[in-house]
Design a protein around this motif. Sequence first.
Motif, PDB file in Angstrom:
ATOM      1  N   LEU A 162       0.781  -1.232  -0.029  1.00  0.00           N
ATOM      2  CA  LEU A 162      -0.239  -0.128  -0.197  1.00  0.00           C
ATOM      3  C   LEU A 162       0.875   0.983   0.207  1.00  0.00           C
ATOM      4  O   LEU A 162       0.450   2.325  -0.482  1.00  0.00           O
ATOM      5  CB  LEU A 162      -0.912  -0.194   1.120  1.00  0.00           C
ATOM      6  CG  LEU A 162      -1.917  -0.855   1.459  1.00  0.00           C
ATOM      7  CD1 LEU A 162      -3.016  -0.967   2.689  1.00  0.00           C
ATOM      8  CD2 LEU A 162      -2.891  -1.048  -0.692  1.00  0.00           C
ATOM      9  N   VAL A 163       2.019   1.092   0.412  1.00  0.00           N
ATOM     10  CA  VAL A 163       2.526   2.014   0.620  1.00  0.00           C
ATOM     11  C   VAL A 163       4.474   2.375  -0.061  1.00  0.00           C
ATOM     12  O   VAL A 163       5.200   1.103  -0.433  1.00  0.00           O
ATOM     13  CB  VAL A 163       3.533   2.665   1.912  1.00  0.00           C
ATOM     14  CG1 VAL A 163       4.418   3.952   2.006  1.00  0.00           C
ATOM     15  CG2 VAL A 163       2.597   2.673   3.299  1.00  0.00           C
ATOM     16  N   GLU A 164       4.237   3.035  -1.151  1.00  0.00           N
ATOM     17  CA  GLU A 164       5.629   3.637  -2.205  1.00  0.00           C
ATOM     18  C   GLU A 164       6.336   5.067  -1.873  1.00  0.00           C
ATOM     19  O   GLU A 164       5.868   5.756  -1.241  1.00  0.00           O
ATOM     20  CB  GLU A 164       5.022   3.704  -3.595  1.00  0.00           C
ATOM     21  CG  GLU A 164       5.785   3.681  -4.645  1.00  0.00           C
ATOM     22  CD  GLU A 164       5.184   4.224  -6.192  1.00  0.00           C
ATOM     23  OE1 GLU A 164       4.479   3.065  -7.228  1.00  0.00           O
ATOM     24  OE2 GLU A 164       4.829   4.775  -5.734  1.00  0.00           O
ATOM     25  N   GLN A 204      19.905   5.905  -2.892  1.00  0.00           N
ATOM     26  CA  GLN A 204      19.335   5.378  -3.540  1.00  0.00           C
ATOM     27  C   GLN A 204      19.755   3.767  -3.317  1.00  0.00           C
ATOM     28  O   GLN A 204      18.836   3.136  -2.912  1.00  0.00           O
ATOM     29  CB  GLN A 204      19.580   4.826  -5.230  1.00  0.00           C
ATOM     30  CG  GLN A 204      18.376   6.125  -5.860  1.00  0.00           C
ATOM     31  CD  GLN A 204      17.074   5.883  -6.614  1.00  0.00           C
ATOM     32  OE1 GLN A 204      16.335   5.988  -5.608  1.00  0.00           O
ATOM     33  NE2 GLN A 204      17.157   5.046  -7.430  1.00  0.00           N
ATOM     34  N   ALA A 205      20.989   4.062  -2.762  1.00  0.00           N
ATOM     35  CA  ALA A 205      22.321   2.456  -2.255  1.00  0.00           C
ATOM     36  C   ALA A 205      20.743   2.566  -0.455  1.00  0.00           C
ATOM     37  O   ALA A 205      20.412   1.502   0.004  1.00  0.00           O
ATOM     38  CB  ALA A 205      22.995   3.505  -1.664  1.00  0.00           C
ATOM     39  N   LEU A 210      17.716  -1.575   2.200  1.00  0.00           N
ATOM     40  CA  LEU A 210      16.730  -2.036   3.183  1.00  0.00           C
ATOM     41  C   LEU A 210      16.085  -3.124   2.321  1.00  0.00           C
ATOM     42  O   LEU A 210      15.312  -4.495   2.420  1.00  0.00           O
ATOM     43  CB  LEU A 210      16.007  -0.395   3.555  1.00  0.00           C
ATOM     44  CG  LEU A 210      16.793  -0.281   4.083  1.00  0.00           C
ATOM     45  CD1 LEU A 210      15.836   1.606   4.471  1.00  0.00           C
ATOM     46  CD2 LEU A 210      16.599  -0.554   5.203  1.00  0.00           C
ATOM     47  N   GLY A 211      15.820  -3.326   0.921  1.00  0.00           N
ATOM     48  CA  GLY A 211      15.460  -4.331   0.114  1.00  0.00           C
ATOM     49  C   GLY A 211      14.319  -3.874  -0.608  1.00  0.00           C
ATOM     50  O   GLY A 211      13.443  -4.141  -0.793  1.00  0.00           O
ATOM     51  N   ILE A 212      13.811  -2.718  -0.749  1.00  0.00           N
ATOM     52  CA  ILE A 212      12.852  -1.992  -1.176  1.00  0.00           C
ATOM     53  C   ILE A 212      12.871  -1.583  -2.739  1.00  0.00           C
ATOM     54  O   ILE A 212      14.414  -1.460  -3.017  1.00  0.00           O
ATOM     55  CB  ILE A 212      12.693  -0.833  -0.498  1.00  0.00           C
ATOM     56  CG1 ILE A 212      12.041  -1.056   1.395  1.00  0.00           C
ATOM     57  CG2 ILE A 212      11.726  -0.106  -0.694  1.00  0.00           C
ATOM     58  CD1 ILE A 212      12.126   0.118   2.006  1.00  0.00           C
ATOM     59  N   ALA A 213      12.438  -1.605  -3.237  1.00  0.00           N
ATOM     60  CA  ALA A 213      12.431  -1.526  -4.891  1.00  0.00           C
ATOM     61  C   ALA A 213      12.778   0.301  -5.062  1.00  0.00           C
ATOM     62  O   ALA A 213      12.558   0.902  -4.205  1.00  0.00           O
ATOM     63  CB  ALA A 213      10.708  -1.567  -6.006  1.00  0.00           C
ATOM     64  N   GLU A 214      13.789   0.149  -6.182  1.00  0.00           N
ATOM     65  CA  GLU A 214      14.600   1.615  -6.478  1.00  0.00           C
ATOM     66  C   GLU A 214      13.418   2.136  -6.290  1.00  0.00           C
ATOM     67  O   GLU A 214      13.116   1.818  -7.400  1.00  0.00           O
ATOM     68  CB  GLU A 214      15.501   1.016  -7.527  1.00  0.00           C
ATOM     69  CG  GLU A 214      16.184   2.323  -7.994  1.00  0.00           C
ATOM     70  CD  GLU A 214      16.987   2.311  -8.586  1.00  0.00           C
ATOM     71  OE1 GLU A 214      18.149   2.231  -8.433  1.00  0.00           O
ATOM     72  OE2 GLU A 214      16.856   1.646  -9.502  1.00  0.00           O
ATOM     73  N   PRO A 215      13.161   3.890  -6.189  1.00  0.00           N
ATOM     74  CA  PRO A 215      12.433   4.010  -6.326  1.00  0.00           C
ATOM     75  C   PRO A 215      12.417   5.172  -7.777  1.00  0.00           C
ATOM     76  O   PRO A 215      14.041   5.186  -8.582  1.00  0.00           O
ATOM     77  CB  PRO A 215      13.111   5.506  -5.169  1.00  0.00           C
ATOM     78  CG  PRO A 215      13.348   4.894  -4.246  1.00  0.00           C
ATOM     79  CD  PRO A 215      14.548   3.614  -4.820  1.00  0.00           C
ATOM     80  N   VAL A 216      11.587   5.709  -8.243  1.00  0.00           N
ATOM     81  CA  VAL A 216      11.335   5.634  -9.834  1.00  0.00           C
ATOM     82  C   VAL A 216      11.030   6.601 -10.394  1.00  0.00           C
ATOM     83  O   VAL A 216      11.077   8.126 -11.106  1.00  0.00           O
ATOM     84  CB  VAL A 216      10.637   4.716 -10.792  1.00  0.00           C
ATOM     85  CG1 VAL A 216      10.910   3.861 -10.263  1.00  0.00           C
ATOM     86  CG2 VAL A 216       9.303   5.173 -10.307  1.00  0.00           C
TER      87      VAL A 216
END
Length: 285
Positions: A162-164, A204-205, A210-216
């Motif tokens: 639910l949170v990007e 970005q690092a 944290l294993g979170i999808a790279e922000p776009v």
Amino acid sequence: MKPAAILSVGVLLAGLLGWILSAEEQAVLHSSQTVQLPIAMYHSVTDEGESPGAYVISPKRLEEDLQYLNENGFETVTVSDVIAFVEDGTPLPEKPVMLTFDDGYYNNYANAYPLLLRYRMCAVLSPVGTLTEQFTALDEPENEIWSYCTGWELQEMADSGLVELQNHSYDFHTLSPRKGCLRNSGEALETYQTVFADDTQKAQAVFARLGIAEPVCYTYPYGACSEESEQLVKRCGFSASLGCEEGINRLIEGDPSQLFRMKRYNRDGRQTTADFWNGVQEAMQ
């Protein structure tokens, strides 16, 4: 003029237009898929301290906002949803709305996140890299007023679906000596480009660790942006950016330029839910 002559002129004009316009511009011209997208910009969500304020909203008022959106047919979307519509034609809801939370306050996790879960609404959270690292390293109780989310809290919210999470810089959330990510007066362009790229890569690092999808998407600190910064945002590989200018975004399928410096309405916590959202709906008409 005879019908045949009119047809010939039309064909000629269409040919000239196709020669003058780029392929991207032609795609935009012939696309009928356009969407209006209002974006709300929240910051702190708490009853503590100086609440409500220009950048502080109470949890109760936030819940009223979510109820209003439900009752008025809005459906929440993320930046990735919007990019998918513009670039690939992936349909958006009939009345999309984006809820964004800047800076990564701990109270977003403590107070806003449970409401998003309850109402099954999504949101875009843009934390500041240095603050995430600082509060992840602290071993003390978190405070609703001045604490920021830890890495574990960001992971939990991201894992919910639910949170990007998006990039709000690593250490540009200041007004001095640099205003946000802007180039300093007298600073050499090459120096500025290097500083910007280094800060962005550090942020970005943080997400990568944290294993979170790279922000776009790049969320401009303080909304401070320029043509120079926008070019660097694109050079760093971002597909969108969020500013602070207020207004309704008009998204056009096939036109990625609309994804940059997307407008947002600051959610002043002193406004009632009806006053704020009725104003947004009026702007859409």
